[in-house]
Write a protein that holds these residues in place. Structure first.
Motif, PDB file in Angstrom:
ATOM      1  N   UNK A   3       0.829  -1.204   0.000  1.00  0.00           N
ATOM      2  CA  UNK A   3       0.000   0.000   0.000  1.00  0.00           C
ATOM      3  C   UNK A   3       0.867   1.259   0.000  1.00  0.00           C
ATOM      4  N   UNK A   4       1.987   1.200   0.724  1.00  0.00           N
ATOM      5  CA  UNK A   4       2.904   2.353   0.784  1.00  0.00           C
ATOM      6  C   UNK A   4       3.530   2.608  -0.591  1.00  0.00           C
ATOM      7  N   UNK A   5       3.912   1.543  -1.319  1.00  0.00           N
ATOM      8  CA  UNK A   5       4.489   1.698  -2.663  1.00  0.00           C
ATOM      9  C   UNK A   5       3.450   2.265  -3.624  1.00  0.00           C
ATOM     10  N   UNK A   6       2.201   1.794  -3.493  1.00  0.00           N
ATOM     11  CA  UNK A   6       1.154   2.307  -4.368  1.00  0.00           C
ATOM     12  C   UNK A   6       0.915   3.786  -4.118  1.00  0.00           C
ATOM     13  N   UNK A   7       0.932   4.199  -2.856  1.00  0.00           N
ATOM     14  CA  UNK A   7       0.752   5.609  -2.535  1.00  0.00           C
ATOM     15  C   UNK A   7       1.924   6.430  -3.066  1.00  0.00           C
ATOM     16  N   UNK A   8       3.138   5.884  -2.934  1.00  0.00           N
ATOM     17  CA  UNK A   8       4.319   6.594  -3.435  1.00  0.00           C
ATOM     18  C   UNK A   8       4.258   6.677  -4.957  1.00  0.00           C
ATOM     19  N   UNK A   9       3.834   5.574  -5.613  1.00  0.00           N
ATOM     20  CA  UNK A   9       3.689   5.567  -7.067  1.00  0.00           C
ATOM     21  C   UNK A   9       2.658   6.577  -7.519  1.00  0.00           C
ATOM     22  N   UNK A  10       1.564   6.653  -6.825  1.00  0.00           N
ATOM     23  CA  UNK A  10       0.524   7.614  -7.153  1.00  0.00           C
ATOM     24  C   UNK A  10       1.026   9.033  -6.954  1.00  0.00           C
ATOM     25  N   UNK A  11       1.734   9.249  -5.881  1.00  0.00           N
ATOM     26  CA  UNK A  11       2.255  10.592  -5.650  1.00  0.00           C
ATOM     27  C   UNK A  11       3.319  10.954  -6.678  1.00  0.00           C
ATOM     28  N   UNK A  12       4.114   9.972  -7.123  1.00  0.00           N
ATOM     29  CA  UNK A  12       5.098  10.232  -8.178  1.00  0.00           C
ATOM     30  C   UNK A  12       4.407  10.587  -9.495  1.00  0.00           C
ATOM     31  N   UNK A  13       3.329   9.884  -9.801  1.00  0.00           N
ATOM     32  CA  UNK A  13       2.591  10.173 -11.031  1.00  0.00           C
ATOM     33  C   UNK A  13       2.003  11.577 -10.965  1.00  0.00           C
ATOM     34  N   UNK A  14       1.443  11.917  -9.831  1.00  0.00           N
ATOM     35  CA  UNK A  14       0.867  13.257  -9.670  1.00  0.00           C
ATOM     36  C   UNK A  14       1.946  14.328  -9.752  1.00  0.00           C
ATOM     37  N   UNK A  15       3.093  14.057  -9.129  1.00  0.00           N
ATOM     38  CA  UNK A  15       4.210  15.007  -9.191  1.00  0.00           C
ATOM     39  C   UNK A  15       4.698  15.167 -10.628  1.00  0.00           C
ATOM     40  N   UNK A  16       4.778  14.050 -11.337  1.00  0.00           N
ATOM     41  CA  UNK A  16       5.216  14.105 -12.726  1.00  0.00           C
ATOM     42  C   UNK A  16       4.232  14.904 -13.580  1.00  0.00           C
ATOM     43  N   UNK A  17       2.950  14.663 -13.406  1.00  0.00           N
ATOM     44  CA  UNK A  17       1.938  15.411 -14.156  1.00  0.00           C
ATOM     45  C   UNK A  17       2.031  16.901 -13.874  1.00  0.00           C
ATOM     46  N   UNK A  18       2.291  17.234 -12.624  1.00  0.00           N
ATOM     47  CA  UNK A  18       2.444  18.638 -12.252  1.00  0.00           C
ATOM     48  C   UNK A  18       3.701  19.222 -12.916  1.00  0.00           C
ATOM     49  N   UNK A  19       4.807  18.466 -12.884  1.00  0.00           N
ATOM     50  CA  UNK A  19       6.054  18.921 -13.525  1.00  0.00           C
ATOM     51  C   UNK A  19       5.837  19.150 -15.019  1.00  0.00           C
ATOM     52  N   UNK A  20       5.202  18.199 -15.660  1.00  0.00           N
ATOM     53  CA  UNK A  20       4.974  18.293 -17.099  1.00  0.00           C
ATOM     54  C   UNK A  20       4.114  19.509 -17.437  1.00  0.00           C
ATOM     55  N   UNK A  21       3.024  19.662 -16.735  1.00  0.00           N
ATOM     56  CA  UNK A  21       2.121  20.778 -17.010  1.00  0.00           C
ATOM     57  C   UNK A  21       2.796  22.123 -16.767  1.00  0.00           C
ATOM     58  N   UNK A  22       3.570  22.206 -15.709  1.00  0.00           N
ATOM     59  CA  UNK A  22       4.164  23.476 -15.327  1.00  0.00           C
ATOM     60  C   UNK A  22       5.406  23.828 -16.154  1.00  0.00           C
TER      61      UNK A  22
END
Length: 185
Positions: A3-22
């Motif tokens: 569950x911790x890896x999934x949360x980290x993976x989700x947060x990485x995806x969200x961070x990446x999407x934010x990086x890409x958009x910005x």
């Protein structure tokens, strides 16, 4: 733990999407400044964000993201630009080699064709034609060499040219001789 890896993976995806958009435009223009090519800059942006995603865990300090992305973008664009230059040099070298080979083959074919044409002439007319056109002799020089008159030399050259034309046209219709041979130069 899963569950911790999934949360980290989700947060990485969200961070990446934010990086890409910005930072997409910033990364694109950084790459374009190096590459001076729209498509190459787009490829560099894609590669930059792939590298950023692979190493997103190493981003601890948010204030260094811009510099980090610019450096990656610039380095990727430089590498891609150099690779394209190498490929273009190789392409041009292959193209030059092909054309040199094709020109050599064409020259050999042309020489064979000319030999065939010249062999159809009587020896005295062939000699007159070659000495005038190949070696630049004047009619007077040729007349002295062949112990004949200038008008006889002119007649021999004229007959040789007529014979060459008729044989060449006959060979063209029979064998399909290349058209470039008969083009005016």
């Amino acid at each position: 733990m899963n569950n911790e890896k999934e949360q980290q993976g989700t947060s990485n995806v969200e961070l990446f999407q934010m990086l890409y958009a910005r930072y997409f435009k910033l990364v694109y223009f950084s790459a374009y400044l190096v590459a001076k090519d729209h498509e190459l800059a787009q490829d560099a942006v894609q590669e930059t964000f792939l590298k950023a995603y692979r190493h997103i865990d190493s981003l601890k300090q948010q204030d260094q993201i811009v510099a980090w992305l610019k450096v990656i973008s610039r380095n990727v664009a430089i590498d891609m630009y150099r690779k394209r230059c190498r490929e273009m040099r190789n392409y041009h070298a292959l193209q030059d080699a092909y054309w040199r080979e094709a020109n050599v083959e064409q020259a050999i074919a042309d020489q064979d064709f000319l030999r065939g044409l010249l062999s159809s002439l009587e020896p005295i007319n062939r000699q007159a034609l070659l000495l005038v056109y190949e070696y630049g002799w004047t009619y007077e020089q040729l007349a002295g060499f062949q112990n004949t008159s200038i008008s006889a030399v002119k007649t021999r050259v004229h007959r040789a040219k007529q014979k060459l034309r008729s044989v060449a046209l006959q060979m063209q219709t029979n064998l399909g001789t290349p058209a470039h041979f008969f083009e005016a130069k």
